[in-house]
Design a protein around this motif. Structure first.
Motif, PDB file in Angstrom:
ATOM      1  N   GLU A  78       0.829  -1.208   0.000  1.00  0.00           N
ATOM      2  CA  GLU A  78       0.000   0.000   0.000  1.00  0.00           C
ATOM      3  C   GLU A  78       0.863   1.258   0.000  1.00  0.00           C
ATOM      4  O   GLU A  78       0.539   2.243  -0.663  1.00  0.00           O
ATOM      5  N   ILE A  79       1.979   1.208   0.713  1.00  0.00           N
ATOM      6  CA  ILE A  79       2.882   2.365   0.747  1.00  0.00           C
ATOM      7  C   ILE A  79       3.453   2.638  -0.639  1.00  0.00           C
ATOM      8  O   ILE A  79       3.498   3.784  -1.099  1.00  0.00           O
ATOM      9  N   LEU A  80       3.895   1.591  -1.332  1.00  0.00           N
ATOM     10  CA  LEU A  80       4.476   1.765  -2.665  1.00  0.00           C
ATOM     11  C   LEU A  80       3.492   2.394  -3.637  1.00  0.00           C
ATOM     12  O   LEU A  80       3.872   3.216  -4.480  1.00  0.00           O
ATOM     13  N   SER A  81       2.224   2.018  -3.527  1.00  0.00           N
ATOM     14  CA  SER A  81       1.241   2.456  -4.528  1.00  0.00           C
ATOM     15  C   SER A  81       0.565   3.781  -4.191  1.00  0.00           C
ATOM     16  O   SER A  81       0.001   4.424  -5.074  1.00  0.00           O
ATOM     17  N   SER A  82       0.664   4.221  -2.934  1.00  0.00           N
ATOM     18  CA  SER A  82      -0.147   5.362  -2.524  1.00  0.00           C
ATOM     19  C   SER A  82       0.594   6.695  -2.470  1.00  0.00           C
ATOM     20  O   SER A  82      -0.031   7.757  -2.454  1.00  0.00           O
ATOM     21  N   ILE A  83       1.916   6.669  -2.438  1.00  0.00           N
ATOM     22  CA  ILE A  83       2.699   7.904  -2.317  1.00  0.00           C
ATOM     23  C   ILE A  83       3.393   8.168  -3.653  1.00  0.00           C
ATOM     24  O   ILE A  83       4.208   7.363  -4.111  1.00  0.00           O
ATOM     25  N   THR A  84       3.063   9.283  -4.269  1.00  0.00           N
ATOM     26  CA  THR A  84       3.593   9.619  -5.595  1.00  0.00           C
ATOM     27  C   THR A  84       4.021  11.076  -5.624  1.00  0.00           C
ATOM     28  O   THR A  84       3.705  11.846  -4.703  1.00  0.00           O
ATOM     29  N   PRO A  85       4.722  11.506  -6.679  1.00  0.00           N
ATOM     30  CA  PRO A  85       5.059  12.926  -6.804  1.00  0.00           C
ATOM     31  C   PRO A  85       3.834  13.826  -6.899  1.00  0.00           C
ATOM     32  O   PRO A  85       3.925  15.028  -6.611  1.00  0.00           O
ATOM     33  N   PHE A  86       2.690  13.261  -7.286  1.00  0.00           N
ATOM     34  CA  PHE A  86       1.464  14.069  -7.385  1.00  0.00           C
ATOM     35  C   PHE A  86       0.827  14.288  -6.021  1.00  0.00           C
ATOM     36  O   PHE A  86       0.237  15.329  -5.755  1.00  0.00           O
TER      37      PHE A  86
END
Length: 355
Positions: free
Chosen positions: A289-297
């Motif tokens: 979930e951490i990998l998929s939920s935090i982005t540059p956006f």
């Protein structure tokens, strides 16, 4: 004449997204050895059979459990191996070593790699062997066969590395038998008196540039994960598509991290991985979930995220907004009942240091 010196070896993060067993980066968190050698202390009762008194600062990771006998401790055992390869049986008379180790153990920040590098540098210095860092790497790679952490810790910066194919004769001595340094009765009186010298240039590496505006946010869960367990979940074979996916991103990432200003979308995409992270997520609650939920956006200043080494530490690359990024990941771990600490680290460009 009494001698004193300090050895500093940085922590390291291996893999960096698609660079499984290839990439490593040295981080500004240092294992330190404070060494004094005074023959006047040779009769001190606390010295062991190898003329060594080893101690740790109370703030060190593993303070209460780390072995203090020189044949059992990874740092001093490595140093003894280096010395015995070069016809020196033990430490000089009156050797005292005080260790300060802030690198978390078993968390994917290169604690064992730092210990091996520190041990080789210790053996080199007390034995007055005057080896180059490249030659010291040969000794390191006889003990630790994965060069990503070792190379970054020794030479510093952001590195790519590999081991050359050893000849049949070299393969026979590629690992250090414990008997090379263990005392009687485990080793025997003459066991390991003069271990074979390591082959030369076992490892090859290149240092990439790194944009100094890019910092490393290390989020460190409060549990250990052994490298053996983490490797045990990986498949024995991969599809062509998955290997191509990683190689394409690896080629882009090593250049993208040098650019100024950094391109968040490019780096974020280039840090994706299909070789180890998808399989290791089962060992780390909340990791997927951490990998998929935090982005540059979602988080300005954020560039990319990956597992640090074998885990469970998460490494986030960013140019700004460090506390918010760290707190977001900490909060997500909290939701699955995992407590964490975090550190803001820079790339340690010098690598290991002798003062």
């Amino acid at each position: 004449m009494p001698r004193s010196f300090i050895i500093k070896v940085p922590a390291s993060s291996a893999n960096i997204g698609p660079g499984y067993d290839v990439l490593g980066v040295a981080l500004s968190l240092y294992l330190e050895l404070h060494v004094t050698i005074d023959s006047k202390d040779a009769k001190e009762t606390n010295l062991d059979v190898n003329n060594c008194l080893l101690s740790y600062s109370r703030e060190s990771e593993g303070f209460s459990s780390v072995p203090l006998r020189s044949e059992e401790n990874l740092i001093t055992r490595t140093a003894l191996y280096v010395l015995r390869c070069n016809n020196v049986r033990s430490f000089p008379s009156g050797t005292k070593i005080r260790v300060h180790n802030p690198i978390p153990l078993g968390r994917g920040l290169g604690s064992s790699g730092a210990a091996v590098v520190a041990g080789v540098m210790l053996g080199n210095e007390v034995g007055k062997l005057r080896f180059s860092k490249q030659r010291m790497l040969d000794y390191c790679l006889m003990i630790e066969r994965h060069p990503d952490n070792i190379t970054a810790a020794m030479v510093g910066g952001f590195c790519g590395s590999f081991l050359r194919e050893l000849t049949p004769a070299e393969v026979e001595r590629r690992e250090i038998p414990l008997s090379e340094v263990l005392p009687e009765p485990s080793g025997g009186e003459d066991t390991g008196l003069v271990p074979p010298l390591p082959p030369t240039d076992i490892g090859h590496h290149v240092r990439y540039n790194w944009n100094p505006d890019i910092k490393c946010v290390a989020i460190i869960p409060d549990f250990e994960l052994s490298t053996a367990d983490s490797r045990g979940v990986l498949p024995k074979a991969y599809t062509t598509n998955d290997l191509i996916f990683n190689m394409q991103r690896l080629a882009v990432l090593t250049h993208a991290l040098t650019q100024s200003p950094p391109d968040p979308e490019l780096i974020y995409s280039a840090m994706q991985d299909r070789v180890h992270q998808p399989y290791r997520k089962i060992l780390i609650p909340g990791f997927a979930e951490i990998l998929s939920s935090i982005t540059p956006f979602t988080h300005p200043g954020f560039l990319g995220i990956c597992l640090s080494g074998a885990g469970p530490t998460i490494l986030a690359l960013a140019t700004d907004n460090f506390e918010d990024i760290a707190q977001e990941i900490v909060n997500r771990f909290t939701k699955v009942n995992v407590s964490c600490t975090w550190k803001l680290l820079e790339v340690a460009s010098e690598g290991s240091i002798l003062e």
